[in-house]
Design an enzyme around this catalytic site. Sequence first.
Site, PDB file in Angstrom:
ATOM      1  N   ASP A 156       4.120  88.001  71.381  1.00 40.62           N
ATOM      2  CA  ASP A 156       3.526  88.984  70.642  1.00 40.62           C
ATOM      3  C   ASP A 156       2.320  88.406  70.321  1.00 40.62           C
ATOM      4  OD1 ASP A 156       3.088  91.160  68.735  1.00 40.62           O
ATOM      5  OD2 ASP A 156       4.553  90.314  67.314  1.00 40.62           O
ATOM      6  N   GLU A 188      -3.953  92.735  63.642  1.00 42.10           N
ATOM      7  CA  GLU A 188      -2.491  93.863  63.577  1.00 42.10           C
ATOM      8  C   GLU A 188      -1.451  93.285  62.781  1.00 42.10           C
ATOM      9  OE1 GLU A 188       1.067  95.370  64.794  1.00 42.10           O
ATOM     10  OE2 GLU A 188       0.738  93.145  64.803  1.00 42.10           O
ATOM     11  N   GLU A 189      -1.301  91.996  62.722  1.00 40.30           N
ATOM     12  CA  GLU A 189      -0.370  91.461  61.979  1.00 40.30           C
ATOM     13  C   GLU A 189      -0.419  91.439  60.321  1.00 40.30           C
ATOM     14  OE1 GLU A 189       2.388  90.603  63.290  1.00 40.30           O
ATOM     15  OE2 GLU A 189       2.020  89.894  65.322  1.00 40.30           O
TER      16      GLU A 189
END
Length: 430
Positions: A156, A188-189
């Site tokens: 990821d 994104e995280e």
Amino acid sequence: MKSIYSLVLCTALTAASPHPAFPQSPLGVPTTSSPSTGTFNSAEEVINASPFLSFHRDIVQIESISSNEHNVGEFIADFLRARNFTVIEQAVTSSSQRENQERFNVFAYPSSNTPEILITSHIDTVPPFIPYSLDTDSTTDNDPSTIRISGRGSVDAKGSVAAQIFAALDVLEQNPSAPLGLLFVVGEETGGDGMRAFSESSLNPAPSAFHTVIFGEPTELALVSGHKGMLGFEIVAKGHAAHSGYPWLGRSAISAVLPALSRVDQLGNIPADKGGLPSSPKYGNTTVNIGRVDAGVAANVVPATARADVAVRLAAGTPDEARDIVRRAVRDATDGNPDVYAEFNTRSEGYPPQDLDTDVDGFDITTVNYGTDVPNLQIHEREDGPVRRYLYGPGSIHVAHGDNEAITVGDLQEAVRGYRKLIEAALQRR
């Protein structure tokens, strides 16, 4: 469109890195190297023999926890410049970025083309950094495809990033005029600031320049028909501090918040017609997670404040509808106590469930519960029909944020084939 990208190209050339890390090479050279299906002497030998697996190793070895994506971004940008891509480093500001370490999205496309197919994933990871390593203990019959690659981001989402790049290179080797665009975003995280920056920029014009968007996340090589929506908020309680020996002189915020938390915690299991959050045949129940509670200062002090962070994965409905349900639940559980309430302004807006396309044959179809950058990219309408959105990638979300994050060589190689299949299907729709 061409004028927009001509302007952007000038900007990109002005900001190009003065120290490219790779020798120039044409697009039409072999880019993927599959390890032999026979025996091998070492896992390192297999990785070193494959440009694709070596690239995946190189980007996993670069720590890129959210807000520290600069170095991996430069590595990817230089790699693509060396392969005759126009590369734009789109600055993304952040209050938490490291000093003198600019954060940026990497947007790249073959220099002769205007991109119509956008292929995207993210280059940031969750903490902590876990070094790259190889494990052959689980290999069967000395099969290189079963080598397990571990490390933060191996799944990821650097597995998707590497597979997308090499799938694009494979397609361009056969079809140099393929109108592909590669977008690798930061953040994104931690809320999606990278994708939102791209979405709100001239690189995402209206009407849309892209007729297809392919998102990369760990989906276990399945094509995702959609994922749940998201809503974040806090449950807040206010009390009055006092000595714990004389609790009647104060008001406990913890005692006040507990009934509200108990009720909110069950909202996903309560039918919608009885005041719960909605479910759907496609996504199942809405789920609620009370992930953090912060209250009080000491055991001998009646707590004056209590706050709980809550994350809701929406199976149906809109964030506004869910907010109303939560407010009513808190009010009912506390008999209307005005000192206990749901606070939504400290969290992002939220989004409803995201339905995605699955009209390409040859994939298993699934849904996922996690969030992605899909809702952070505004899709502008096109006159020739709707923009198709796909979500696909190697690896499992079940290990993606854990200390056991890992992926096999075989899954990475299959992801290149899967992304290529999605790209080729998009090219046929031109």
